[in-house]
Design an enzyme around this catalytic site. Structure first.
Site, short mmCIF file in Angstrom:
data_model
loop_
_atom_site.label_atom_id
_atom_site.label_comp_id
_atom_site.label_asym_id
_atom_site.label_seq_id
_atom_site.Cartn_x
_atom_site.Cartn_y
_atom_site.Cartn_z
N PHE A 1 0.86 -1.18 0.00
CA PHE A 1 0.00 0.00 0.00
C PHE A 1 0.89 1.23 0.00
O PHE A 1 1.56 1.53 0.99
CB PHE A 1 -0.95 0.06 1.20
CG PHE A 1 -1.87 1.24 1.12
CD1 PHE A 1 -3.00 1.19 0.32
CD2 PHE A 1 -1.60 2.41 1.81
CE1 PHE A 1 -3.84 2.30 0.21
CE2 PHE A 1 -2.43 3.51 1.70
CZ PHE A 1 -3.56 3.45 0.90
N ASP B 1 9.54 2.97 1.87
CA ASP B 1 8.33 3.73 2.19
C ASP B 1 8.09 3.62 3.69
O ASP B 1 7.51 2.65 4.18
CB ASP B 1 7.15 3.18 1.40
CG ASP B 1 5.85 3.92 1.69
OD1 ASP B 1 5.80 4.68 2.68
OD2 ASP B 1 4.87 3.72 0.95
N LYS C 1 2.72 11.27 6.90
CA LYS C 1 1.89 11.06 8.08
C LYS C 1 2.43 11.76 9.33
O LYS C 1 2.19 12.93 9.52
CB LYS C 1 1.66 9.57 8.31
CG LYS C 1 0.81 8.94 7.21
CD LYS C 1 0.25 7.62 7.60
CE LYS C 1 -0.52 6.96 6.46
NZ LYS C 1 -1.70 7.70 6.02
#
Length: 401
Positions: free
Chosen positions: A141, A226, A255
């Site tokens: 993801f 990531d 984030k």
């Protein structure tokens, strides 16, 4: 509007249905707790998918934002501003890198990393134009843009959004042999999550990340990590790659970099890699804006204390000790995770992940399901041990153990 039902009905009537939120309408929040429009409090065990590592309304982050709001919020990159250089310098130093390319959202940062790897492949590695390939993992993801869903294996994220962007090879996560076989002369990068979040907090086999690092270095391929969900304290280290002593060529961050205050993301790498860009080749109106830099600088300062990494380690050990006995009794099939982050596979006899999340909601605990059978536990790193135990007790109640 005063009722939960009225708020939800209005949202359903006037917004696209690209999410299926739990039926709660949050009005305020503090630390690890949120309060809805009816005044009921809920323990947050999701933390905005790790965007709220430092808790809701962290005082230091809010003070940094307020101070910057009184000065200047946006210049665009048409001009320099007085927070930009410090932010880039401090973030590069935190990562042990040289250059930073700031963006806003995690997906933007992944897109930036893809462009960076391709440009590096053509200009530095010498891959023939138009042939650059990036190897990714199954069940990844990395966002939901058209390019990113092109290499997703999740049917919900991918279906009906073609034609798909070419140039990606998908291999099983954790399989070094498959990765080795997939890398060829046109491969410019391997893009991986050090821990797969959306897949259910999947931790790779021990030695996998170190093997990826060795393989990519030997084959002249960039290792792009990531760390949007796994980084910035969540797993007990600043970056999840540190658990295997690995430093990738490129960090992709987001984030928690915005502290739950503003969206902030970045690609961080060496001068050789990010130095391939020239003016006009990539950008973002809001990327690296003064407000984002001010908040990001305070996030970096919080991380430098080591407090949040320690809390994630200590509370994470406590979390996993509490969850481990649930496996094998008929309620939970498996538990995975690292630091203050866990994926709990619920046995179908107890309902699917959504049903468990709704029953926890009724008891004042907020989690979210993924892939039907799994719930994720990732509270703000500021949560107290007592509150964590209270939330886990509610989980045991809904599972009947």
């Amino acid at each position: 509007m005063t009722s939960t039902e009225a708020f939800i009905a209005a949202a359903e009537a006037h917004s696209a249905h690209n999410y299926q939120p739990l039926p709660v309408v949050v009005a305020t929040a503090e630390g690890a707790w949120m309060t809805d429009v009816t005044g009921r409090r809920y323990l947050d065990l999701l933390a905005g998918y790790s965007a709220l590592n430092f808790g809701h309304r962290n005082r230091r982050l809010l003070d940094a934002a307020r101070a910057q709001l009184e000065r200047v919020t946006l210049t665009s990159r048409a001009f320099h501003h007085d927070r930009f250089a410090d932010f880039c310098t401090q973030l590069a130093d935190l990562c042990g890198m040289e250059l930073v390319l700031p963006m806003n959202t995690g997906t933007e940062a992944v897109e930036t990393a893809v462009k960076t790897a391709r440009k590096w492949g053509y200009k530095v590695k010498g891959v023939p134009d138009g042939r650059a390939r990036i190897v990714v993992a199954e069940n990844n993801f990395h966002g939901r843009s058209t390019t990113v869903v092109s290499f997703s294996t999740d049917p919900e994220a991918r279906a009906d959004f073609g034609p798909y962007t070419p140039g990606f090879t998908v291999v099983p996560y954790g399989d070094l042999a498959a990765l080795d076989a997939a890398v060829d002369a046109d491969t410019v990068a391997v893009l991986l999550e050090p821990i797969q979040g959306e897949a259910g907090v999947v931790v790779p086999p021990r030695g996998y990340l170190a093997g990826v690092r060795e393989l990519t270095r030997a084959r002249n391929v960039l290792f792009v990590a990531d760390e949007i969900q796994s980084g910035l304290g969540r797993t007990g280290t600043t970056f999840a790659c540190e658990h295997e002593g690995v430093v990738p060529d490129v960090y992709v961050l987001g984030k928690a970099l915005g502290g739950g205050v503003v969206p902030v993301s970045a690609v961080v790498s060496s001068r050789e890699v990010l130095g391939v860009f020239r003016p006009g080749e990539h950008g973002s109106t809001f990327g690296g804006n003064p407000l984002a830099c001010a908040v990001g600088l305070e996030v970096i300062a919080l991380l430098r204390t080591g407090e949040y990494q320690r809390r994630a380690t200590e509370l994470g050990d406590h979390l996993h000790r509490a969850l481990a006995p649930l496996v094998g009794g008929g309620a939970v099939d498996a538990v995975r995770g690292r630091g203050l982050w866990a994926g709990v596979d619920v046995n179908p006899s107890r309902g699917d992940g959504r049903a468990v999340a709704e029953r926890l909601l009724a008891r004042g605990v907020l989690v979210k399901e993924t892939h039907d059978a799994t719930i994720r536990i990732a509270p703000p790193l500021v949560i107290s041990e007592e509150d964590l135990d209270w939330g886990l007790a509610r989980l045991r109640e809904v599972l009947g153990v």
